[in-house]
Structure formats: structure tokens, C-alpha cells
Design a protein around this motif. Structure first.
Motif, PDB file in Angstrom:
ATOM      1  N   THR A   1       0.807  -1.215   0.000  1.00 21.62           N
ATOM      2  CA  THR A   1       0.000   0.000   0.000  1.00 21.62           C
ATOM      3  C   THR A   1       0.846   1.273   0.000  1.00 21.62           C
ATOM      4  OG1 THR A   1      -0.163  -0.204   2.385  1.00 21.62           O
ATOM      5  CG2 THR A   1      -2.001  -1.033   1.102  1.00 21.62           C
TER       6      THR A   1
ATOM      7  N   GLN B   1      -0.171  20.705   4.880  1.00 22.46           N
ATOM      8  CA  GLN B   1      -1.482  20.898   5.506  1.00 22.46           C
ATOM      9  C   GLN B   1      -1.345  21.438   6.926  1.00 22.46           C
ATOM     10  OE1 GLN B   1      -4.443  18.347   3.138  1.00 22.46           O
ATOM     11  NE2 GLN B   1      -3.194  16.937   4.321  1.00 22.46           N
TER      12      GLN B   1
ATOM     13  N   GLU C   1       2.175  17.949  12.650  1.00 21.67           N
ATOM     14  CA  GLU C   1       1.490  19.190  13.004  1.00 21.67           C
ATOM     15  C   GLU C   1       2.069  19.770  14.299  1.00 21.67           C
ATOM     16  OE1 GLU C   1      -2.810  18.921  12.305  1.00 21.67           O
ATOM     17  OE2 GLU C   1      -3.064  20.216  14.057  1.00 21.67           O
TER      18      GLU C   1
ATOM     19  N   VAL D   1       4.446  11.841   0.903  1.00 18.21           N
ATOM     20  CA  VAL D   1       3.281  11.788   1.796  1.00 18.21           C
ATOM     21  C   VAL D   1       3.548  12.628   3.053  1.00 18.21           C
ATOM     22  CG1 VAL D   1       1.850  10.270   3.240  1.00 18.21           C
ATOM     23  CG2 VAL D   1       2.421   9.585   0.907  1.00 18.21           C
TER      24      VAL D   1
ATOM     25  N   GLU E   1       2.985   9.911  -8.060  1.00 23.43           N
ATOM     26  CA  GLU E   1       1.951  10.583  -8.859  1.00 23.43           C
ATOM     27  C   GLU E   1       1.181  11.619  -8.053  1.00 23.43           C
ATOM     28  OE1 GLU E   1      -0.887   8.328 -11.248  1.00 23.43           O
ATOM     29  OE2 GLU E   1       0.750   6.937 -11.660  1.00 23.43           O
ATOM     30  N   LEU E   2       0.949  11.273  -6.809  1.00 21.94           N
ATOM     31  CA  LEU E   2       0.221  12.128  -5.881  1.00 21.94           C
ATOM     32  C   LEU E   2       0.796  13.547  -5.821  1.00 21.94           C
ATOM     33  CD1 LEU E   2      -2.030  11.896  -3.886  1.00 21.94           C
ATOM     34  CD2 LEU E   2      -0.427  11.089  -2.175  1.00 21.94           C
TER      35      LEU E   2
ATOM     36  N   ILE F   1      -0.991  15.669  -8.076  1.00 23.24           N
ATOM     37  CA  ILE F   1      -2.443  15.813  -7.907  1.00 23.24           C
ATOM     38  C   ILE F   1      -2.688  16.886  -6.860  1.00 23.24           C
ATOM     39  CG2 ILE F   1      -4.524  14.692  -7.023  1.00 23.24           C
ATOM     40  CD1 ILE F   1      -3.476  12.049  -8.086  1.00 23.24           C
ATOM     41  N   PHE F   2      -1.915  16.792  -5.787  1.00 18.45           N
ATOM     42  CA  PHE F   2      -2.097  17.645  -4.635  1.00 18.45           C
ATOM     43  C   PHE F   2      -1.541  19.049  -4.902  1.00 18.45           C
ATOM     44  CE2 PHE F   2      -0.562  19.390  -0.670  1.00 18.45           C
ATOM     45  CZ  PHE F   2      -1.689  19.268   0.131  1.00 18.45           C
ATOM     46  N   LYS F   3      -2.331  20.076  -4.571  1.00 24.56           N
ATOM     47  CA  LYS F   3      -1.874  21.453  -4.755  1.00 24.56           C
ATOM     48  C   LYS F   3      -1.557  22.124  -3.430  1.00 24.56           C
ATOM     49  CE  LYS F   3      -4.206  22.191  -9.098  1.00 24.56           C
ATOM     50  NZ  LYS F   3      -5.399  22.671  -9.776  1.00 24.56           N
TER      51      LYS F   3
ATOM     52  N   LYS G   1      -0.776  25.088   6.766  1.00 22.20           N
ATOM     53  CA  LYS G   1      -2.017  25.816   6.525  1.00 22.20           C
ATOM     54  C   LYS G   1      -2.699  26.106   7.868  1.00 22.20           C
ATOM     55  CE  LYS G   1      -3.469  24.468   2.517  1.00 22.20           C
ATOM     56  NZ  LYS G   1      -4.092  23.494   1.586  1.00 22.20           N
ATOM     57  N   ILE G   2      -2.724  25.092   8.728  1.00 22.24           N
ATOM     58  CA  ILE G   2      -3.322  25.258  10.055  1.00 22.24           C
ATOM     59  C   ILE G   2      -2.543  26.306  10.852  1.00 22.24           C
ATOM     60  CG2 ILE G   2      -3.690  24.072  12.280  1.00 22.24           C
ATOM     61  CD1 ILE G   2      -4.232  21.542  10.535  1.00 22.24           C
TER      62      ILE G   2
ATOM     63  N   ALA H   1       4.211   0.551  -4.940  1.00 26.01           N
ATOM     64  CA  ALA H   1       3.213   0.157  -5.930  1.00 26.01           C
ATOM     65  C   ALA H   1       3.668   0.593  -7.323  1.00 26.01           C
ATOM     66  CB  ALA H   1       1.854   0.760  -5.593  1.00 26.01           C
ATOM     67  N   GLU H   2       4.193   1.797  -7.421  1.00 24.80           N
ATOM     68  CA  GLU H   2       4.641   2.292  -8.731  1.00 24.80           C
ATOM     69  C   GLU H   2       5.873   1.516  -9.221  1.00 24.80           C
ATOM     70  OE1 GLU H   2       4.921   6.606  -8.842  1.00 24.80           O
ATOM     71  OE2 GLU H   2       2.963   6.824  -7.904  1.00 24.80           O
TER      72      GLU H   2
ATOM     73  N   HIS I   1       1.481  16.064   4.348  1.00 25.18           N
ATOM     74  CA  HIS I   1       1.074  16.315   5.737  1.00 25.18           C
ATOM     75  C   HIS I   1       1.619  17.664   6.215  1.00 25.18           C
ATOM     76  CE1 HIS I   1      -1.017  12.751   7.110  1.00 25.18           C
ATOM     77  NE2 HIS I   1      -0.101  11.963   6.612  1.00 25.18           N
TER      78      HIS I   1
ATOM     79  N   TYR J   1       2.690   3.992  -1.891  1.00 23.84           N
ATOM     80  CA  TYR J   1       2.540   4.433  -3.270  1.00 23.84           C
ATOM     81  C   TYR J   1       3.829   4.251  -4.055  1.00 23.84           C
ATOM     82  CZ  TYR J   1      -1.593   6.392  -1.167  1.00 23.84           C
ATOM     83  OH  TYR J   1      -2.754   6.528  -0.491  1.00 23.84           O
TER      84      TYR J   1
END
Lengths: 322, 322
Positions: free
Chosen positions: B70, B246, B221, B239, B268-269, B272-274, B249-250, B75-76, B243, B72
Motif C-alpha cells: 500500500t 497541511q 502538526e 506523503v 503521482e500524488l 495531484i495535490f496542490k 495551513k493550520i 506500488a509504482e 502532511h 505508493y
């Protein structure tokens, strides 16, 4: 490493006798049997699975045909299936179809050559008739390509219905459904469940087809920017939903205050990406275990109580809906 | 489906003769040989790979031991390896160690029983000495557990160095390194490369260890909230970086204006993630192809020009750095 010949020598019997004992086939008198087992133990003999396989026409190999390995949903499902299969003393051969009929043909030959004991089809194979001719037990996941092949699928109709109810009850009036390729049965069922609720309530909606593996973020953005009055979005995958949320940010629309979003799958990513995604959860543990259990029954020629399993999905409410 | 017996009957020879022709072993005169080959062609006979395997001690199966399916990144990588292996007419047996020594022992036995032709170790096995005893060709990816086992790894030192240079040249003065478990060689090398640059420039930094598979968003965080003067973050995986973004941002800190972030892997993620992530790209295509090529040379008993390959990584600049 000791061989079957060493065992035969030690037990003062023929190789054929050792083979009969190990494979529990044919008559061997009880004392001889014990002598062989003692020799096996003493020499720490491990029977060659390939030799057993030839004799028993069993390889203890389960093959799984997947359309892609890089899809998060499939990777998580494969992880569960590998674990179940290995715990049952089988091995897993992973075959990646890339949705390519030529690769599928190649695998067909392989399955035959290796005395594969069973096959789990997660891919939407183009050659289902050829697969059926293999005469090995097959279980399908996510698809239902042939009535007589046992299958385990999520209740996709229910998934569409739950998503629609959540959006409608949350006050959405103009809804977009970003879905997978509409010729897939899973997608059709989700669409039907989704529309069944909206139709009753007379709520405007339209569907937009996307690729499951690499949905285009650009297309999603364009659709969202050209529909500024949309207030609800249902996506056929969590990855699509993450794209949608990011497009909404560009469109300066607040989630969930102005637009509510629901995904599908409940992949791990849905719990990494913020705002945490409301989504329809597919029960991968249950799907994997029903599929493996059904396959084992077929391999052992036991009766199936049920040929087609529909596993209930659930709505996981997080922060992208009201 | 025709059997070897059918071929023997058709060619008026013994089964043993057909076997000798098919496996190119032992003497068969040229006319007999042609008769057998004609019969094979006419009957469309496919030799059973298992039977061949027993005779030739080759199974045409490559096993790959991964720590998780699992992840990423894995997997790739697996997707690429499966493709390469199948194109070379081998099959892929996927074994998931779950980083569990007991599961690894189970697989050891399996590899032996199935005449596995070669093994690709992506997992950080606890039983490398036992694996070496298997006497089958092994290639490691990402690790270098034993000097004599050929390996393909990213140049992790370079990765750490490139990240540090980018952050320092972008003006960062207080940098956090969210890394994997610091006992892993990959992590050690990245840390060394990273620190080598910062030390020269006398720049303050500290490292924080996290799990690779499920890095805790909460811990990230907390670290970010308690270090409000941090202006640069280097993460050992994309990954972790997602985190971190984000959490920033908080903490109401702007990326990249106030804090610059660099990930690792280029999954790939990351696209996707901005905001799109600046990251150190591991060249999965090259890693996979070097590993498979090296394994094939070992299987065919060819000389290796090079035992250990270090594949260069590159800095992919996107929107989380200045």
C-alpha cells in the motif's frame, strides 16, 4: 538439502512409495508409512512443490489479474488478498493486464502452463470466454462479466443512492456527478442509484465521464469553473474528489459551505488530504475475504451457498459535506 | 489440449524423446527431432512449464519481496518491474513481508519449493543470511544488506544534498528534516547528504523520525506548530510533505513565501495535490530496469560489469519552493 531419493534410501523403500505417502495417494501399509514419515522428519525433507504439483495437478498458486498496480484502491485490495492467500498456504502470482487484450492473452497461456489452482479477476478482461475455457476456478471482483462466474462486488447502486441522499438532504439543488467510464457496470449501477434519488426529488444533475486511473484535473477544473451555480459534487473515486476540491479552491468556492463533495472508495489518502473527505467506503477486507473464501470452495469442489455477493457500502461523513 | 503423450504418439517416438527435444537435452538424431517438432506444431502442444521446471530446475518465476503493497512508491515500482519481467517471459510472484520475520521465513521455504529463478528484495529483510543460503540469484533494491548481493539504490546522499542546497539557496535559516526511521541506510545517507551542506553554511536544523508507511499527521502538526520560526522543511517522502503542507495551513504560514517544502520520491500524488510539490525524484524506471537486467545476468550466469548501482536522483522544482 535432502531429496526424495535420500528419503527413499533412508526408509528402505522406493521413491514411488515415498511419493504415495507424501501425496496421500494409493495404498501404503501402516508400518512403511511410518518409516517414510520418520525419514522425512529426520532428513528435514521439504517436498518440491513443483513435483507435487505435477502429480496432483495442483500448484498452490493463485493468480490475480489486475488492471493496474498504481491505483490506490487496487493496491490496498491486493495487500489484503495477498495476506489471506498466503495464510492459506497458497502463493500469489500478480498479473497486470494494463487493460491490454494482448497482455491478457499472454497470461491465459501462463495460467495454463503453471497449473494455476485458481484465478481472481479484478480486471475487466476482454477475453472472458477464453478465461472460462481454462477450466480453473475463477472469482471476479468488482465485475460481473458472466452470470456463471462467482463474483464479489460492492453494492454500487446503494453507493450512488447514499451519496445522492446525503447531498439532497444537505440542500443541494444543482449536482455534478464525475464518474468513471459509463460503459463499466460498476459505473452504470452507481449512476442508476444516484439518479433514482434525484429523479424523485426533481433535482437537476449531469454526469461527466472520466478515466479511473488518471482522471484529468484540468477537465474537472473546466467543468467546475463553467458551472458556477453547482452546489453538490459526487465523484466515482476519492482521487477525482480531491481534484474537484482543489478546483473549487481555484474557483473560490467554499467546501462544504457553498459546495458539498462526496468521493468513493475511502482510500487512505482520503484521511491524509484536508479537508477530510466525506466518501462512500468500499469494504475491502470483506470483498477480499469473500473472494478468497469463494475461490477456496471452488478449488475444493464444495458447494457455494451463494454465487454472487454484493457487499454493502457505507457513507463515511467527514468534512466536505454539511 | 494435447499432452506430451499425444506428441509422442503422433511422432512415433517415446515420451522421453519428446522431452529431450523440447528441453534441448541429450542426443536426438536430426530426423527424429524434426518429426517431434512437426508433431508439436501440428498438435499445437504447449509444454507444461512445471514439467519443464522440474527437468531444467527452472520455473521462469521471479519472486519479489516487498515490505508493503500500500505504499505508493512501492506500488509504482512494482508496476514497472511486473511489466519488465513479463516481457522477458517470466512471471512475477509477489510476496509481502509486512516487515515480519515470521512471514519472511515462510517465504524462504516457498522460494525453495518453487524453483524460483531469481529474487528481487525490496524489503529490508531480517533474514538476509538465510536468503543467501537459498543459492538463487538475488538483487536488492533500496537496500544494501550484504556486500556480495548486487543492489540498485537511489543516490540518497545526493538527494539530501540537492534538497539542502535548494532550501539554503532559497534563503532558509531554520530547517526541519522529517525523515524515515534513522536506522535505515537510505535514511542515514539522505541525512548525511543533507547535513553536509547545512554544516558548511552553519545553518540550524534538526531531524524528526517518522514511520514511512503511516507517518503521523498529528506529530508533524505538533512539530510545525511548536517551531513557528522554521522556514524550510525537507521530508523523506512526498506523503510526509503533504502532511507538512497541511499543517502549515493550520499554522497560517504561507507556502512557499514563508516556509519552503521539499518532498522525496515524486509519486503521482505529488502532481495531484496542490500546491504542486517540489521533490527529489527517484527514477523508478531506471531502478526497475537495472534491477531486472542485473537479475537476468545472474540467472544466465553472465558476468556483472558492476555489482552495486547508484541511480542519480533529480530535484523537480514545482510550487512549494521559491
Amino acid at each position: 538439502m535432502s531429496t526424495i531419493k535420500d528419503v527413499a534410501k533412508k526408509a528402505h523403500v522406493s521413491v514411488a512409495t515415498v511419493s504415495r505417502v507424501i501425496n496421500s495417494k494409493g495404498y501404503v501399509n501402516i508400518e512403511t508409512r511410518q518409516m517414510v514419515l520418520d525419514a522425512v522428519k529426520e532428513l528435514n525433507y521439504v517436498p518440491n512443490e513443483l513435483a507435487r504439483s505435477l502429480f496432483q495437478k495442483k500448484s498452490h498458486i493463485i493468480a490475480v489479474l489486475v488492471p493496474h498496480l498504481t491505483s490506490y484502491y487496487f493496491a490496498e485490495l491486493l495487500d489484503i488478498i495477498e495476506d489471506l492467500v498466503v495464510n492459506l498456504d497458497y502463493r500469489l502470482m500478480v498479473c497486470n493486464s494494463h487493460d491490454d487484450p494482448e497482455k491478457e492473452s499472454k497470461y491465459l497461456k501462463i495460467f495454463d502452463q503453471y497449473n494455476i489452482d485458481g484465478l481472481i479477476l479484478i480486471a475487466n478482461t476482454h477475453r472472458i470466454e477464453d478465461y472460462k475455457k481454462l477450466e480453473i476456478p475463477i472469482v471476479e471482483i468488482d465485475h460481473n462479466l458472466s452470470e456463471e462466474i462467482p463474483s464479489v462486488t460492492s453494492n454500487n447502486y446503494l453507493g450512488g443512492k447514499l451519496a445522492a441522499e446525503k447531498l439532497v438532504n444537505g440542500g443541494c439543488k444543482k449536482i455534478i456527478h464525475f464518474r468513471g467510464p459509463s460503459d463499466l457496470v460498476t459505473v452504470k449501477e452507481r449512476t442508476e442509484g444516484f439518479k433514482s434519488v434525484l429523479k424523485k426529488r426533481n433535482i437537476h444533475n449531469f454526469s461527466y465521464d472520466l478515466d479511473f486511473i488518471t482522471p484529468s484535473g484540468e477537465e474537472i477544473e473546466n467543468v467546475i469553473l463553467s458551472n458556477p451555480d453547482c452546489d453538490g459534487i459526487f465523484c466515482d473515486s476519492d482521487v477525482m474528489a480531491i481534484h474537484a476540491i482543489q478546483a473549487l479552491k481555484i474557483a473560490r468556492r467554499l467546501v462544504p459551505e457553498e459546495v458539498q463533495v462526496i468521493g468513493f472508495d475511502n482510500i487512505e489518502l482520503a484521511q491524509i488530504f484536508k479537508p477530510y473527505l466525506t466518501t462512500i467506503s468500499q469494504d475491502r477486507e470483506k470483498i477480499g475475504s469473500y473472494a478468497v473464501r469463494t475461490l477456496m470452495k471452488l478449488i475444493n469442489k464444495e458447494d457455494l451457498e451463494q454465487v454472487h455477493h454484493k457487499i454493502d457500502v457505507t457513507l463515511i461523513e467527514r468534512n466536505t459535506t454539511k
